[in-house]
Design an enzyme around this catalytic site. Structure first.
Site, short mmCIF file in Angstrom:
data_model
loop_
_atom_site.label_atom_id
_atom_site.label_comp_id
_atom_site.label_asym_id
_atom_site.label_seq_id
_atom_site.Cartn_x
_atom_site.Cartn_y
_atom_site.Cartn_z
N HIS A 135 0.88 -1.16 0.00
CA HIS A 135 0.00 0.00 0.00
C HIS A 135 0.91 1.21 0.00
CE1 HIS A 135 -2.91 3.06 1.28
NE2 HIS A 135 -2.01 3.42 2.18
N CYS A 204 -4.89 2.07 -4.25
CA CYS A 204 -4.08 3.15 -3.68
C CYS A 204 -2.85 3.46 -4.52
CB CYS A 204 -3.66 2.79 -2.25
SG CYS A 204 -2.73 1.22 -2.17
#
Length: 274
Positions: A135, A204
């Site tokens: 992420h 993301c």
């Protein structure tokens, strides 16, 4: 000098309108006239001869590029000049050099969602070794920009993902925090939403990639952007995809409790407590 600053300001406003509005904006002739005025101001109002000479050179180059730009899309606007023969400047950077804007570092915050387990699990599960399941968020001017169904501006390093595994410097930019938030609100807010979040195709990292391109004209490293290709056809993605979409793509505005902003928070569209 004051006249030079006024000329730069007027040129900046006019050129932004021209790039944004095309034929509906100011004419190329009016921009060239502003540039000629700027050349005279920088030549006569600066005590530093080298700076004056450099400013005039940049201005002349920008005039030539402006004439050749025609109706080009502003995102493909040509380089406007160079400093010491090395650094090519796009329009935005040219104006920022003239306005003496400082450069700010842009960082990539990496969070390993596997908590270090990817290195020994990935060969068994997908047939190749990975350093992490990433992420990411973009760190800039003390804030971190990340996407989890909602787009957030948070205090750097204070997101729900804990401490970053790696903080990587990507480069430097002359854009400001408000430049970035305006870009997010106008260009990204409808592209990155809770409804179209997908752990493989629209996550993301895709958001961080868009922000990096805006700030630096360069995307994220391949080891991040190519991870979805590795997982796309694996049995693991088919099993975990719905669960991961729910857990990573459903963060709401209430998640931001610090000095930050969230794109779809009705009560937080402007500045929060800073």
């Amino acid at each position: 000098s004051r006249d030079a600053l006024v000329s730069v300001s007027r040129l900046h406003d006019a050129a932004r309108r021209w790039l944004k509005e095309g034929n509906q904006g100011p004419s190329l002739e009016s921009l060239e006239e502003s540039l000629r005025s700027l050349t005279m101001d920088t030549g006569t109002g600066m005590s530093d001869g080298n700076l004056a000479s450099q400013s005039q050179s940049l201005t002349r180059t920008f005039t030539q590029e402006l004439r050749g730009a025609g109706g080009r899309d502003s995102r493909k606007f040509p380089a406007a000049g160079s400093i010491d023969g090395e650094e090519l400047l796009a329009y935005y950077d040219f104006m920022n050099v003239m306005l003496a804007r400082p450069r700010s570092p842009v960082q990539l915050y990496r969070y390993d969602l596997s908590d270090g387990k990817a290195r020994w699990l990935s060969p068994m599960l997908i047939g190749q070794s990975l350093d992490g399941i990433w992420h990411t968020g973009i760190g800039f001017d003390g804030r971190e920009y990340w996407f989890g169904g909602t787009i957030f501006e948070s205090d750097a390093g204070t997101t729900p993902f804990g401490d970053p595994t790696v903080v990587q410097t990507l480069g430097e930019t002359m854009r400001t925090r408000e430049d970035l938030w305006d870009f997010i609100q106008t260009d990204l807010v409808d592209e990155f939403t809770v409804d179209n979040y997908d752990i493989l195709t629209h996550n993301c990292n895709h958001f961080s990639n868009s922000v990096s391109k805006f700030l630096l004209n360069a995307g994220l490293p391949d080891d991040i952007m190519k991870q979805p290709e590795i997982f796309m056809n694996s049995w693991l993605s088919q099993v975990l995809r719905p669960t991961l979409n729910r857990s990573l793509g459903r963060f709401g505005p209430e998640q931001e409790r610090g000095r930050g902003r969230a794109t779809d928070a009705k009560g937080t569209q402007g500045e929060w407590d800073r």
